[in-house]
Design an enzyme around this catalytic site. Structure first.
Site, PDB file in Angstrom:
ATOM      1  N   GLU A 391     100.506 -40.721  30.935  1.00  0.00           N
ATOM      2  CA  GLU A 391     100.787 -42.134  30.650  1.00  0.00           C
ATOM      3  C   GLU A 391      99.568 -43.025  30.883  1.00  0.00           C
ATOM      4  O   GLU A 391      99.374 -44.024  30.184  1.00  0.00           O
ATOM      5  CB  GLU A 391     101.976 -42.628  31.465  1.00  0.00           C
ATOM      6  CG  GLU A 391     103.284 -41.888  31.173  1.00  0.00           C
ATOM      7  CD  GLU A 391     103.685 -41.915  29.703  1.00  0.00           C
ATOM      8  OE1 GLU A 391     103.224 -42.805  28.965  1.00  0.00           O
ATOM      9  OE2 GLU A 391     104.449 -41.020  29.291  1.00  0.00           O
ATOM     10  N   HIS A 394      97.543 -42.982  27.766  1.00  0.00           N
ATOM     11  CA  HIS A 394      98.018 -44.024  26.851  1.00  0.00           C
ATOM     12  C   HIS A 394      97.496 -45.397  27.279  1.00  0.00           C
ATOM     13  O   HIS A 394      97.036 -46.198  26.460  1.00  0.00           O
ATOM     14  CB  HIS A 394      99.549 -44.083  26.873  1.00  0.00           C
ATOM     15  CG  HIS A 394     100.239 -43.002  26.126  1.00  0.00           C
ATOM     16  ND1 HIS A 394      99.969 -42.699  24.811  1.00  0.00           N
ATOM     17  CD2 HIS A 394     101.244 -42.159  26.500  1.00  0.00           C
ATOM     18  CE1 HIS A 394     100.759 -41.721  24.418  1.00  0.00           C
ATOM     19  NE2 HIS A 394     101.536 -41.378  25.419  1.00  0.00           N
ATOM     20  N   HIS A 397      93.857 -45.966  26.636  1.00  0.00           N
ATOM     21  CA  HIS A 397      93.663 -46.085  25.187  1.00  0.00           C
ATOM     22  C   HIS A 397      93.962 -47.522  24.760  1.00  0.00           C
ATOM     23  O   HIS A 397      93.181 -48.150  24.032  1.00  0.00           O
ATOM     24  CB  HIS A 397      94.599 -45.098  24.480  1.00  0.00           C
ATOM     25  CG  HIS A 397      94.286 -44.884  23.037  1.00  0.00           C
ATOM     26  ND1 HIS A 397      94.959 -43.970  22.256  1.00  0.00           N
ATOM     27  CD2 HIS A 397      93.385 -45.472  22.199  1.00  0.00           C
ATOM     28  CE1 HIS A 397      94.477 -44.001  21.026  1.00  0.00           C
ATOM     29  NE2 HIS A 397      93.525 -44.910  20.962  1.00  0.00           N
TER      30      HIS A 397
END
Length: 600
Positions: A391, A394, A397
């Site tokens: 996570e 993510h 990102h």
């Protein structure tokens, strides 16, 4: 009863382990005030209807649209994050509903945008860029909108479809209310006869237990409860796929899969190539199942035996702070700046850590502009540590894209969404394997690596194939029934896991507990993302700085380029099957080592 099995009330969770939603809005009242102001924004944007044929008006509209969309993102994140931590809370569910209604109205008011942009000729638009240099900021956005000209309708038709969006979400919203708020499950009972509260959020924790009696009890109680609502669950999926078909037909796509993948400029061949490549490698999954059955020493291997570590005595409880430190250390290969941002997220309440009664199950990252918000349900397992790495992949990102791109180009495409997350997992695994010198611990870690392949590349591809089945059935005019779904889901499990796995009535009901089937052909991207991530992690570890820079450029790309192009810039071509075959070749090599390490 171990502490990790207990589910606390939301009020019992320490503040430092909860989200800093005040970074979005200091109070509920402040959120409500901004939501009310969205009405004026809607009127302002709607006033540009019929005016986008002029360069200055087009620039003014796009500038205003970008700013309003940032506000909409903040509004959405606040009410959804508040609602997800306790889905029983009627106040925040009401806020989320009010936001959704406002967002749909805003979308409908701006439905003129796409048809008017489509109406511009290439020559007009080229002249606009010369006449109004500020439009260069929106060149990528305008190009992408115009790419789908063949599937764009008239202004009135677009307005009608936009107005129907809230209705289109009914199946998903109803499923979430059913599965997360309304359904209750009988307690799971362990070998000593002790009862433990069972919920969607802690089911997998029970399945990882060394107590087979407890695993079986949790497994049967969960799926028998879902079986009690199987017709409702099937009706919801049928409604979901019917609305997908309606929208695909309206936009003149031949099939719902084409409509879903075209949003991200991904050819459907990528989807079909994935399924074909995995089918060609099912012998490796069958080999994994045989090895698991042998190492567990059971006469029959059931699906409640598939999650527990094969070497449970190596397992240990991993507190969240230890998990954070390990993930931080493992990702040092991505450089000082990456670690700096990671530390910022760990120390500034980007993460809602623990499960609580009513909290949404699973994990996710929401990429808000202020900073990402990561939902966990941490219970101290090794898998939870990998979920943290996943996570935060993510999250970073989103962070890099938000900081390196203009807002209009910052939201990365769904197709690449799982690449950064699974790359983090692969780097964490390589780090842990590199640290251990203990034969048994190494076998334990390799088992976890194998389970990642099984759960991500194989299982998510099976999900993708099931989703394709549902889409094709509805395309052919069929109605999705519980019996049809159970029969197909059983068939796929038999094919994927092979003859050494018992495929029972309970696992045939698993489709009813998978929320991703409401996400419009999303799941295949876990498998393609995992394949790409394995390739990227190998390149980062072998080539060092040049590969890291290419990877950080990818993280910073947002949607500034088509997703396949962004991946090629990082060194992976997902239009070819090689990354999938290479990843599964690694799976085969890991099986070899696991067999050698566990030989008596």
């Amino acid at each position: 009863m171990p502490e990790i099995m207990k589910i606390r009330q939301r009020s019992e969770i320490p503040e430092e382990d909860t989200w800093a939603t005040e970074d979005l809005y200091p109070t509920d009242a402040a959120w409500e005030q901004e939501l009310a102001a969205l009405e004026a924004d809607k009127a302002m944007l709607a006033s540009y209807a019929g005016k986008l044929s002029g360069a200055e008006d087009l620039l003014a509209y796009l500038t205003a649209m970008e700013q309003v969309n940032e506000k909409v993102g903040r509004l959405a994140n606040y009410c959804m994050r508040k609602s997800d931590v306790d889905t029983r809370d009627a106040f925040y569910r009401s806020m989320a509903g009010a936001f959704q209604t406002a967002a749909v109205a805003l979308s409908a008011a701006c439905s003129f945008e796409t048809p008017e942009i489509m109406a511009l000729s290439d020559q007009q638009l080229d002249a606009f860029y010369q006449q109004c240099p500020g439009l260069e900021r929106y060149r990528r956005y305008l190009t992408d909108v115009r790419r789908r000209k063949a599937h764009t309708l008239s202004e009135q038709e677009e307005k009608l479809l936009a107005s129907a969006r809230e209705i289109s979400d009914t199946a998903n919203n109803t499923y979430e209310s059913l599965a997360y708020a309304d359904m209750t499950f009988p307690d799971a009972v362990d070998a000593q006869g002790n009862a433990h509260g069972l919920g969607a959020g802690n089911f997998v924790t029970f399945e990882e237990s060394p107590d087979r009696v407890l695993r079986k009890s949790a497994y049967e109680n969960l799926y028998h409860t879902f079986a009690g609502v199987k017709n409702t669950a099937a009706s919801l999926l049928n409604g979901h796929f019917k609305q997908l078909k309606f929208h695909a037909d309206a936009r003149k796509y031949p099939f719902t899969l084409d409509a879903a993948l075209d949003r991200n400029a991904v050819p459907t061949s990528v989807y079909y190539n994935l399924i074909d490549a995995v089918h060609q490698n099912l012998d490796k999954l069958h080999r994994y199942v045989r090895l698991r059955k042998k190492l567990l020493g059971v006469e029959e291997l059931h699906f409640y035996d598939i999650y527990m570590p094969l070497l449970a005595d190596v397992d240990k409880h991993i507190p969240i702070e230890e998990a954070k430190q390990t993930v931080y250390d493992a990702l040092h290969v991505l450089g000082d700046d990456y670690q700096k941002v990671l530390r910022e997220g760990f120390e500034n309440r980007w993460i809602d850590v623990y499960p609580n009664v009513g909290k949404r199950s699973g994990a996710y990252s929401a990429g808000a502009a202020v900073h990402p918000y990561v939902l966990l349900n941490h219970t101290g397992t090794l898998d939870n540590q990998f979920t943290l790495a996943h996570e935060m992949g993510h999250a970073l990102h989103s962070y890099y894209s938000n900081h390196k791109q203009n807002p209009v180009d910052s939201r990365y495409c769904i197709f690449v969404a799982e690449v950064a997350s699974t790359c983090n997992e692969a780097l964490l695994m390589e780090y842990l394997l590199g640290k251990t010198t203990d034969k048994r611990e190494r076998a334990y870690l390799i088992n976890h690596f194998l389970d990642q392949f099984k759960g991500t590349l194989y299982r998510q591809t099976m999900f993708a194939e099931f989703e394709l089945f549902m889409g094709k059935a509805v395309q052919e005019g069929k109605t999705l029934t519980a019996d049809m779904l159970c029969a197909e889901y059983r068939r796929l499990n038999e094919m994927y896991y092979g003859s050494d796995m018992v495929v029972d009535d309970e696992i045939a009901m698993e489709w009813a507990r998978i929320p991703h089937f409401y996400m419009n052909y999303y799941v295949f991207q876990y498998a393609t993302g995992y394949s790409a991530a394995i390739a990227l992690s190998r390149r980062i570890l072998s080539e060092g700085a040049p590969a890291v820079q290419d990877y950080l450029n990818f993280l910073s790309g947002g949607c500034s380029k088509p997703p396949l192009e962004l991946l090629r810039g990082a060194g992976v071509d997902m239009e070819r099957v090689e990354p999938i075959n290479q990843a599964l070749a690694l799976f085969d090599t890991l099986l070899d080592e696991m067999e050698a390490l566990t030989q008596e």
